[in-house]
Design an enzyme around this catalytic site. Structure first.
Site, PDB file in Angstrom:
ATOM      1  N   CYS A  14     -21.557  17.519  -3.141  1.00 54.39           N
ATOM      2  CA  CYS A  14     -22.283  17.130  -1.938  1.00 54.39           C
ATOM      3  C   CYS A  14     -21.553  16.012  -1.196  1.00 54.39           C
ATOM      4  O   CYS A  14     -20.509  16.265  -0.605  1.00 54.39           O
ATOM      5  CB  CYS A  14     -23.715  16.739  -2.294  1.00 54.39           C
ATOM      6  N   HIS A  41     -26.163  21.120  -5.557  1.00 51.96           N
ATOM      7  CA  HIS A  41     -26.644  20.264  -6.644  1.00 51.96           C
ATOM      8  C   HIS A  41     -27.150  21.153  -7.778  1.00 51.96           C
ATOM      9  O   HIS A  41     -27.833  22.147  -7.547  1.00 51.96           O
ATOM     10  CB  HIS A  41     -27.787  19.370  -6.152  1.00 51.96           C
TER      11      HIS A  41
END
Length: 496
Positions: free
Chosen positions: A329, A437
């Site tokens: 991310c 994630h």
């Protein structure tokens, strides 16, 4: 309601244990924390943001996590400012000195709405509430949203948890009880001593003293648990991890100043053959088998910290010498070549619209802005092997796109927006990153990634068919509940 004498007393895990025990007894426990402050987040199936600790408690209760379980979430981003999440969605920024003036009433409204939504979805369920910090901060008591105000509102039976490992456990408990108002004191149904080392009989005298002095039963003495559980903040993360005698791979993880979603690393932490080394900017990188750049709440601010510490050049030299780097991310964004933040969302000092040079390990351009991506995703891996299932969630602002349409950059998954990888030179350096994630929770994908690191070291391959990390997490919750049932008497808490 599980209250604590302080932050870090163990409320989150004791709440999770209570949820699993009640589930075993045939109840439907409903975990709920009115207000939490954490950058370790989860995204539910409705695209709502919530604290990871409440997601863990939902799994302990056998429920799908939902943002109604944590209706107010503050995500610190430095300078005494936090992003404010109400009922799963961002509603603005809050400065610490103005928080109660501006957000107390909206926060209480969100908490009541979350309660209503949760109870409507699970009629007949029993609320299991978690407090926050200490319930008797005298300068905050009149404005406290999530401790005794909520306990009184719901007439909750409360258990007060104290961490004996910190020392001063008698002062913790007696001092907390002394600061309760007379109307609040009857809410406390029991005391719980947490993280006790050694034989419990050694605390018998202390137990008798506490019960005689306070008039409140000590429900149990929980032992120190050697199991690894997701901690509530990054400081706890570093304090709880130790060296592994059987580790064969060392993976360095950059401890970014605005580190977020560090629970992404729990599946690797649970691998017996892997030692994670958390590395702060300014500490020497060394020669680990791989480097992970995790999520960031303030990407440009963390980028500046890495550059000031010389880690950018160190990482480029590491890759040129054959090292591997993986970003998640915000970490993926940091690894890119160019970052643009026209609205000043990511904490940088640059003028609006000015391009900022990234670590330049992937030919990517990230532009921040627009709506935050909040959704669960499923895809199929293309690296480090073809065809493996991937699942997780997105939680980010900004889009990353290739700067070069041809060359070494390759998609990591069949959905190219989820990440890329790129190999460098004859030395075997490789850089990859993903917006997904939870990517390491997939057992086969994680093992395949580890095995290509092991192959470089001449180590034997690990079996590539381990179960999803959720099964291991559930086994840990079972063992936590076993310990809780063995050491805690819930009768005074559950009886009318």
């Amino acid at each position: 309601m599980v209250l604590g004498t302080s932050s870090g007393a163990g409320k989150s895990l004791m709440t999770a244990a209570l949820c699993r025990v009640l589930r075993r007894r045939g109840e439907t426990p409903l975990p709920f924390k009115g207000q939490n402050m954490s950058n370790n987040a989860w995204v539910d199936q409705d695209g709502g943001e919530m604290a990871y600790s409440q997601a863990l408690q939902a799994w302990a209760a056998g429920l799908e996590p939902h943002h109604s379980m944590n209706p107010v979430l503050l995500k610190p981003q430095g300078d005494s400012t936090s992003e404010l999440i109400h009922l799963g969605q961002s509603v603005g920024l809050a400065r610490a000195e103005h928080y109660y003036r501006d957000w107390f009433r909206p926060g209480w409204a969100a908490i009541r709405a979350g309660l209503s939504e949760l109870q409507a979805a699970h009629p007949g369920g029993r609320l299991v509430l978690e407090g926050a910090g200490s319930p008797v901060e005298v300068n905050l008591q009149s404005r406290d949203l999530t401790n005794l105000r909520l306990a009184q509102f719901l007439r909750a039976r409360c258990i007060l948890v104290a961490d004996i490992e910190r020392g001063g456990v008698f002062a913790q408990l007696v001092g907390t009880l002394a600061l309760l108002r007379p109307v609040e004191r009857p809410l406390i149904r029991g005391l719980l001593i947490n993280r006790f080392r050694g034989r419990r009989e050694l605390f018998n005298e202390g137990r008798r003293w506490l019960e005689a002095h306070t008039g409140i039963p000590v429900l149990g003495v929980m032992p120190w648990l050697d199991e690894l559980f997701p901690p509530e903040d990054s400081l706890d993360l570093l304090e709880r991890r130790g060296r592994k005698s059987g580790a064969e791979l060392e993976i360095a993880v950059l401890r970014l100043p605005s580190l977020s979603n560090f629970s992404d690393l729990d599946p690797l932490e649970a691998e017996p053959s892997v030692q994670l080394r958390w590395l702060a900017p300014g500490e020497p990188l060394g020669r680990p088998d791989a480097v992970i750049v995790p999520g960031s709440k303030q990407t440009l601010r963390d980028l500046a910290a890495l550059q000031r510490a010389g880690l950018g050049q160190e990482l480029r030299s590491y890759v040129a010498g054959g090292g591997q780097v993986f970003g998640i991310c915000g970490g993926l964004q940091l690894l890119g070549r160019e970052l643009l933040d026209p609205q000043g969302l990511e904490g940088g000092d640059c003028a609006a619209g000015q391009m900022v040079a990234g670590l330049d390990l992937l030919p990517l351009r990230t532009r921040f802005g627009g709506r935050k991506a909040l959704r669960q995703r499923q895809s199929t891996a293309r690296w480090p092997g073809e065809g493996l299932s991937l699942e997780g969630f997105e939680l980010h602002r900004g889009l990353s796109s290739p700067i070069e349409t041809t060359g070494p950059l390759q998609p990591l998954a069949t959905d190219p927006d989820l990440g890329h990888w790129c190999s460098f030179g004859e030395a075997g350096g490789l850089v990859a990153g993903t917006y997904l994630h939870g990517v390491f929770e997939s057992g086969p994908w994680r093992r395949l990634w580890l095995n290509q690191l092991r192959q470089r070291r001449g180590l034997a391959a690990l079996p590539e068919n381990p179960p999803h990390h959720s099964r291991q997490r559930d086994a840990l919750l079972e063992r936590l509940a076993d310990a809780f049932e063995a050491h805690v008497n819930l009768t005074p808490l559950l009886s009318p």
